[in-house]
Every structure is written in C-alpha cells, then in structure tokens.
Design an enzyme around this catalytic site. Structure first.
Site, PDB file in Angstrom:
ATOM      1  N   ARG A  17      -7.308   3.423 -14.665  1.00  0.00           N
ATOM      2  CA  ARG A  17      -7.302   4.044 -13.334  1.00  0.00           C
ATOM      3  C   ARG A  17      -8.018   5.400 -13.264  1.00  0.00           C
ATOM      4  O   ARG A  17      -8.739   5.658 -12.304  1.00  0.00           O
ATOM      5  CB  ARG A  17      -5.870   4.138 -12.783  1.00  0.00           C
ATOM      6  CG  ARG A  17      -5.200   2.746 -12.676  1.00  0.00           C
ATOM      7  CD  ARG A  17      -3.888   2.778 -11.904  1.00  0.00           C
ATOM      8  NE  ARG A  17      -4.093   3.039 -10.495  1.00  0.00           N
ATOM      9  CZ  ARG A  17      -3.939   4.212  -9.923  1.00  0.00           C
ATOM     10  NH1 ARG A  17      -3.520   5.224 -10.621  1.00  0.00           N
ATOM     11  NH2 ARG A  17      -4.177   4.352  -8.637  1.00  0.00           N
ATOM     12  N   GLY A  54       0.792  -1.230   0.000  1.00  0.00           N
ATOM     13  CA  GLY A  54       0.000   0.000   0.000  1.00  0.00           C
ATOM     14  C   GLY A  54       0.819   1.272   0.000  1.00  0.00           C
ATOM     15  O   GLY A  54       0.252   2.365   0.106  1.00  0.00           O
ATOM     16  N   TYR A  99     -10.910   5.155 -10.661  1.00  0.00           N
ATOM     17  CA  TYR A  99     -10.621   5.769  -9.347  1.00  0.00           C
ATOM     18  C   TYR A  99     -10.481   7.287  -9.402  1.00  0.00           C
ATOM     19  O   TYR A  99      -9.985   7.878  -8.446  1.00  0.00           O
ATOM     20  CB  TYR A  99      -9.286   5.242  -8.786  1.00  0.00           C
ATOM     21  CG  TYR A  99      -9.060   3.758  -8.822  1.00  0.00           C
ATOM     22  CD1 TYR A  99      -9.904   2.876  -8.142  1.00  0.00           C
ATOM     23  CD2 TYR A  99      -7.968   3.228  -9.493  1.00  0.00           C
ATOM     24  CE1 TYR A  99      -9.661   1.517  -8.158  1.00  0.00           C
ATOM     25  CE2 TYR A  99      -7.714   1.869  -9.511  1.00  0.00           C
ATOM     26  CZ  TYR A  99      -8.574   1.016  -8.837  1.00  0.00           C
ATOM     27  OH  TYR A  99      -8.313  -0.323  -8.853  1.00  0.00           O
ATOM     28  N   CYS A 128     -14.534   4.041 -27.248  1.00  0.00           N
ATOM     29  CA  CYS A 128     -15.873   4.585 -27.457  1.00  0.00           C
ATOM     30  C   CYS A 128     -16.631   4.723 -26.146  1.00  0.00           C
ATOM     31  O   CYS A 128     -17.609   4.001 -25.890  1.00  0.00           O
ATOM     32  CB  CYS A 128     -16.634   3.712 -28.451  1.00  0.00           C
ATOM     33  SG  CYS A 128     -15.855   3.765 -30.054  1.00  0.00           S
ATOM     34  N   GLU A 129     -16.129   5.596 -25.314  1.00  0.00           N
ATOM     35  CA  GLU A 129     -16.716   5.884 -24.005  1.00  0.00           C
ATOM     36  C   GLU A 129     -16.415   7.337 -23.695  1.00  0.00           C
ATOM     37  O   GLU A 129     -15.250   7.754 -23.793  1.00  0.00           O
ATOM     38  CB  GLU A 129     -16.022   5.070 -22.898  1.00  0.00           C
ATOM     39  CG  GLU A 129     -16.183   3.589 -22.960  1.00  0.00           C
ATOM     40  CD  GLU A 129     -17.401   3.079 -22.225  1.00  0.00           C
ATOM     41  OE1 GLU A 129     -17.890   3.767 -21.323  1.00  0.00           O
ATOM     42  OE2 GLU A 129     -17.864   1.988 -22.592  1.00  0.00           O
ATOM     43  N   ARG A 137       2.951  -1.190  -6.086  1.00  0.00           N
ATOM     44  CA  ARG A 137       2.948   0.114  -6.742  1.00  0.00           C
ATOM     45  C   ARG A 137       4.272   0.874  -6.529  1.00  0.00           C
ATOM     46  O   ARG A 137       4.808   1.470  -7.461  1.00  0.00           O
ATOM     47  CB  ARG A 137       1.811   0.954  -6.142  1.00  0.00           C
ATOM     48  CG  ARG A 137       1.653   2.322  -6.753  1.00  0.00           C
ATOM     49  CD  ARG A 137       0.689   3.180  -5.893  1.00  0.00           C
ATOM     50  NE  ARG A 137      -0.413   2.432  -5.366  1.00  0.00           N
ATOM     51  CZ  ARG A 137      -1.588   2.282  -5.973  1.00  0.00           C
ATOM     52  NH1 ARG A 137      -1.815   2.865  -7.130  1.00  0.00           N
ATOM     53  NH2 ARG A 137      -2.551   1.579  -5.404  1.00  0.00           N
ATOM     54  N   GLU A 189       4.926  -6.002   1.456  1.00  0.00           N
ATOM     55  CA  GLU A 189       4.516  -6.347   0.083  1.00  0.00           C
ATOM     56  C   GLU A 189       4.294  -5.117  -0.777  1.00  0.00           C
ATOM     57  O   GLU A 189       3.163  -4.827  -1.185  1.00  0.00           O
ATOM     58  CB  GLU A 189       3.211  -7.150   0.154  1.00  0.00           C
ATOM     59  CG  GLU A 189       3.350  -8.456   0.870  1.00  0.00           C
ATOM     60  CD  GLU A 189       2.004  -9.021   1.312  1.00  0.00           C
ATOM     61  OE1 GLU A 189       0.967  -8.343   1.164  1.00  0.00           O
ATOM     62  OE2 GLU A 189       1.998 -10.136   1.823  1.00  0.00           O
ATOM     63  N   PRO A 190       5.340  -4.385  -1.091  1.00  0.00           N
ATOM     64  CA  PRO A 190       5.144  -3.243  -1.981  1.00  0.00           C
ATOM     65  C   PRO A 190       4.930  -3.693  -3.421  1.00  0.00           C
ATOM     66  O   PRO A 190       5.618  -4.598  -3.908  1.00  0.00           O
ATOM     67  CB  PRO A 190       6.460  -2.460  -1.859  1.00  0.00           C
ATOM     68  CG  PRO A 190       7.460  -3.468  -1.418  1.00  0.00           C
ATOM     69  CD  PRO A 190       6.734  -4.577  -0.696  1.00  0.00           C
ATOM     70  N   TYR A 193      -0.404  -1.174 -12.116  1.00  0.00           N
ATOM     71  CA  TYR A 193      -1.861  -1.264 -12.268  1.00  0.00           C
ATOM     72  C   TYR A 193      -2.389  -0.623 -13.554  1.00  0.00           C
ATOM     73  O   TYR A 193      -3.563  -0.285 -13.623  1.00  0.00           O
ATOM     74  CB  TYR A 193      -2.572  -0.668 -11.042  1.00  0.00           C
ATOM     75  CG  TYR A 193      -2.180  -1.350  -9.744  1.00  0.00           C
ATOM     76  CD1 TYR A 193      -2.539  -2.670  -9.501  1.00  0.00           C
ATOM     77  CD2 TYR A 193      -1.423  -0.686  -8.778  1.00  0.00           C
ATOM     78  CE1 TYR A 193      -2.174  -3.310  -8.329  1.00  0.00           C
ATOM     79  CE2 TYR A 193      -1.048  -1.311  -7.596  1.00  0.00           C
ATOM     80  CZ  TYR A 193      -1.426  -2.623  -7.382  1.00  0.00           C
ATOM     81  OH  TYR A 193      -1.057  -3.247  -6.214  1.00  0.00           O
TER      82      TYR A 193
HETATM   83  N1  LLP Z   1      -0.623  -7.004  -0.489  1.00  0.00           N
HETATM   84  C1  LLP Z   1      -1.932  -7.248  -0.632  1.00  0.00           C
HETATM   85  C2  LLP Z   1      -2.543  -8.302   0.173  1.00  0.00           C
HETATM   86  C3  LLP Z   1      -2.699  -6.509  -1.535  1.00  0.00           C
HETATM   87  O1  LLP Z   1      -3.996  -6.744  -1.663  1.00  0.00           O
HETATM   88  C4  LLP Z   1      -2.074  -5.497  -2.307  1.00  0.00           C
HETATM   89  C5  LLP Z   1      -2.843  -4.699  -3.275  1.00  0.00           C
HETATM   90  C6  LLP Z   1      -0.700  -5.282  -2.138  1.00  0.00           C
HETATM   91  C7  LLP Z   1      -0.012  -6.045  -1.215  1.00  0.00           C
HETATM   92  C8  LLP Z   1       0.068  -4.277  -2.937  1.00  0.00           C
HETATM   93  O2  LLP Z   1      -0.374  -2.982  -2.760  1.00  0.00           O
HETATM   94  P1  LLP Z   1       0.525  -1.811  -3.360  1.00  0.00           P
HETATM   95  O3  LLP Z   1       1.807  -1.794  -2.595  1.00  0.00           O
HETATM   96  O4  LLP Z   1       0.750  -2.077  -4.784  1.00  0.00           O
HETATM   97  O5  LLP Z   1      -0.266  -0.563  -3.148  1.00  0.00           O
HETATM   98  N2  LLP Z   1      -5.779  -1.479  -8.699  1.00  0.00           N
HETATM   99  C9  LLP Z   1      -5.547  -0.525  -7.627  1.00  0.00           C
HETATM  100  C10 LLP Z   1      -4.730  -1.099  -6.507  1.00  0.00           C
HETATM  101  C11 LLP Z   1      -5.347  -2.334  -5.911  1.00  0.00           C
HETATM  102  C12 LLP Z   1      -4.390  -3.004  -5.002  1.00  0.00           C
HETATM  103  C13 LLP Z   1      -4.899  -4.295  -4.496  1.00  0.00           C
HETATM  104  N3  LLP Z   1      -4.059  -4.924  -3.545  1.00  0.00           N
HETATM  105  C14 LLP Z   1      -4.900   0.724  -8.207  1.00  0.00           C
HETATM  106  O6  LLP Z   1      -4.750   0.808  -9.415  1.00  0.00           O
HETATM  107  O7  LLP Z   1      -4.588   1.660  -7.475  1.00  0.00           O
END
Ligand code: LLP
Length: 437
Positions: free
Chosen positions: A333, A251, A337, A364-365, A296, A293-294, A395
């Site tokens: 995105r 996150g 979002y 076409c949106e 993004r 768990e990075p 993403y």
């Molecule tokens: N660990 C778990 C259990 C997760 O569900 C996620 C993301 C991550 C790690 C990695 O999160 P990150 O570090 O990448 O923020 N599609 C959305 C993001 C959905 C993320 C879902 N889970 C977007 O485009 O912002």
C-alpha cells in the site's frame, strides 16, 4: 506517546514496555511464530462487525452488513463473520471457494467484480448464492446463458455508477464516469442495463448497487450517491424496475495515523439511512432492503504487522534507514498509494521518540519503503528491536506477493492471552510446489 487510536482495542503496554495485543505479548509472539507476523485481534474484529450491525440495524432493521472479503479473508475469519451474522461480498472464484469451504450461508453471499468469468458465474449459480451483482453488458448476457443452462433463475443487482468523486486516491476511486466499474447513469447505459435485466428470462432483478471508492473520509459523497441512484431508480419504475434492494457499497474509512479521525459507523449509518429514507419518501419509493459492504473498516483496525529490525543505515544529514524483514511483499500500500502508517518499537513502546527514521523493507526495490519519516526511539542494528505497524488488517495480506521469492508471513488470531495460528508461514518448498521441472 502510544498512538492508541490506531491499535486494536485490546492493546496495552506491559511492565516490561512490551506491546500486548489480545493478552499476548508481541515479543513472545515474535519468538514463537517468527517475523514478519500478522496479528489479528479477535475482540477488535468482532467489535467492528457488531458496531456496523448495531448502528445500521438500530436505525434501519432491514439491513445486511456484508463483509467485503477482498480486505482479507480465509476460512477462520470467514467463520467469524458467519458467527457474527454478517453477509459476505466476494469478487472471485477463489473468495467464493472460501465461503463454500466453511459453508457460509449462501443466501448472504454477494458476488461482485468487473469481469467475472463464465466459470466463476457457473460456480456461483450452481452453489445458488444469494446475489450476483452484474457489472457489464457482457456479464449480463453471460449470466443469462449460465442461469438458463442451469435451468434456474438468478437473483441479481446491477452495479450503477453515479459519477460522484469521493475524494480519495485516484487508484481507489470507482464511482466516477471514467471508471471500468458498473453502468454509468450519466451515459444512459444504466437505463439500458435495467431494460435488459428486466427482459432477461433467467435473471431476477432485485435492485441496484453502487460503490464510490475507498477509503472515504467524507459523508457527503454517500448522501449524494444515495440521492442520484434513488432518483435513477424512481425514473426507471415505468421500465419495470422494482427496487426491493439497495446497496451503497463500502469504502468506510479508518484511522491509519494518529491524527486521523474518520467518521464512525454511526455517522455513516446516519448519513446513508437518513438520506435513503428521506429520498424514498420524496420519490414515493417503497423502502428497500439495505446492504452495506464494509471491508477495511472491519478488518483494518484489527490487524497489526510485526517485523524485526535488521540493518540500520545512517546517511549523515540525509536519512536514517531502518530495515525490517518484511516490506512491499506483505504491504504494497505505501508503494502503490503512498499510504501512510504509524509504527512503534514493540519491545520498548514507552521509550521516548528520539530519531526520525525511514522504515524500509527487504525487497530489492528503492520504492520498498513502509514508512517515510517516523519518530522512533534510537534503534541500532542489534536485531533485538521489533517494529509494529497498526491498521494493517485490510489489503496487506490479500495483496501480498512472493516478490524476490520471499515467503508470505503467517497470521495469528489473538484472544484472551491465546494465540491461534490461522495461516502458517509459507516455506520455500511451498513456493516451488507449483513449478514443473
Ligand atoms: N464493495 C465493493 C463493490 C468494492 O469494490 C469494495 C472495495 C468494497 C465494497 C470494500 O471497500 P472497503 O470498505 O474495504 O473500503 N486495495 C485498496 C482498496 C481497494 C478496494 C476495492 N474495492 C486499498 O488498499 O486501499
């Protein structure tokens, strides 16, 4: 002005005013590979891996950085993560298959997901991956059966939900009570899941995981989450929970627009590790192995989307639409979002911004708008201009679709002036390959 903080670290503007990434002129990349094109900078990708590994390990050597594949994975980048010593978080049989294809160190593979199928669990158990993170009572029962029939014992974590709002988009919030993910501590479900996992003969409960959502620009939700989950862990000691491993998920935020200034990997490390060590001390818990768990924050800053401008439409006094040859099919995105991005004209980065434009896609949106209101140099419909959108490494490609039967773009990895194609452009034939006449 060139918004340097949102572009890959190797980005520069050459004498011709062209955007250069990883030593490669983006005008040349567009000519060679066509547009839309996704460019990943090898140095930025590895740099982000190393900063998470170093910032966490120097404060707490007992840490695994598991890259969240969902942000973007393919065999070429998975190999980079393996080379950098990262673990891998996968959420489907497909992502697991990529790990298998490159023989990723399987003990470092973590399998997440809120509704893994029996077939996916069998795939994971048979390959003997490191950890399966159990998300529901259904999965707890299913995995016990799968492990029993494989005649093995599977190391698992339980995903718990601490009821904490990380103040991000509603659609990317997960650790609150009203969420499909994990066992809520607040309802007693987490305690029951611990009892069931401890009692399951073919499951070996190693610890707890939580993930609050993403992107999280504040540090306090992590501190709060660590506190709540460790307190829960301490309360479950007598039920047989031995917390050997602990994961506060991912996150971690990145800058999408020039004005954003998210915490650094060091800031996140300080908040998580500081709270974890203090709480373990207070609660008399042994210090567990830490996994983060990075996704993004590793892939995002390394990627740039490159488009060619086609139609330009001026509605006097209302809006100037600058249409590009990609859009919601390769980056959903903004539509999903309301995500905001920066853009530069890649073939004349130094030209002064003169006009506020809306960058629209080719789908076409009406909702297919990549950026609403961005200041750009004057753009005409000559077809010469290229638009580069940074912070596109996470993403975008993984959430891409073939809407309107537009083929998905190719991906190049750039490094020291070399561009390596790591995914070719889809063809119309590729799109029809699975159709049965
Ligand atoms: N660990 C778990 C259990 C997760 O569900 C996620 C993301 C991550 C790690 C990695 O999160 P990150 O570090 O990448 O923020 N599609 C959305 C993001 C959905 C993320 C879902 N889970 C977007 O485009 O912002």
């Amino acid at each position: 002005m060139f918004p340097r903080n949102v572009f890959p670290t190797t980005s520069e503007v050459n004498e011709a005013g062209h955007l250069v990434i990883g030593g490669c002129d983006t005008v040349d990349l567009a000519a060679e590979f066509g547009t839309p094109l996704y460019i990943f900078d090898d140095a930025t990708l590895r740099g982000r891996c190393r900063s998470f590994v170093q910032e966490f390990n120097k404060r707490y050597p007992n840490t695994t950085v598991a890259y969240a594949s969902k942000a973007y994975v393919n065999p070429a980048v998975a190999q980079i993560f393996a080379d950098e010593g990262l673990g891998l978080d996968v959420v489907s049989g497909g992502e697991l298959a990529v790990a298998q294809a490159i023989n990723f160190p399987k003990e470092l593979v973590y399998f997440h997901g809120s509704n893994k199928t029996a077939a996916e669990l069998e795939q994971a158990v048979e390959w003997k991956i490191g950890r399966i993170v159990i998300d529901s009572f259904h999965e707890l029962g299913l995995l016990e059966e799968v492990a029993a029939s494989a005649g093995t014992s599977q190391d698992v974590l339980l995903r718990v939900s601490p009821s904490i709002d990380p103040h991000t988009h509603e659609k990317t919030t997960t650790g609150v009570l009203d969420s499909k993910f994990g066992f809520a501590i607040e309802t007693g479900h987490a305690a029951e899941a611990v009892r069931q996992a401890v009692a399951a003969p073919h499951l070996n409960l190693k610890g707890l995981h939580f993930h609050l959502g993403s992107p999280i620009f504040e540090l306090q939700p992590y501190r709060d989450g660590v506190e709540v989950v460790l307190e829960f862990a301490a309360s479950m000691r007598e039920e047989g929970l031995d917390l050997q491993e602990f994961s506060p998920g991912g996150g971690f935020a990145i800058a999408y627009t020039a004005d954003q200034n998210p915490p650094t990997p060091a800031d996140y490390a300080e908040a998580i590790i500081g709270t974890m060590t203090a709480e373990c001390d207070r609660l008399g818990l042994d210090l567990p192995h830490l996994t983060i768990e990075p996704g993004r924050a590793i892939a995002g800053p390394a990627g740039v989307a490159l488009y060619r401008v086609g139609a330009v439409k001026e509605i006097p006094g209302v809006r100037r639409y600058v249409s590009v040859d990609g859009g919601m099919g390769d980056n959903i995105r903004p539509a999903l979002y309301d995500a905001a991005y920066e853009a530069v004209v890649a073939n004349r980065v130094n030209d002064r911004g003169e006009q506020v434009a809306t960058i629209a896609g080719k789908y076409c949106e009406s909702g297919d708008v990549l950026i609403k209101d961005v200041l750009l140099p004057a753009i005409d419909g000559s077809g010469k201009d290229l638009i580069a959108i940074p912070a596109s490494g996470a993403y975008c490609i993984p959430m891409a679709s073939n809407y309107n039967l537009n083929p998905k773009p190719p991906i190049v990895l750039v490094n020291n002036g070399q561009a390596r194609l790591i995914r070719r452009r889809e063809t119309f034939q590729d799109q029809m390959l699975l159709d049965v006449a």
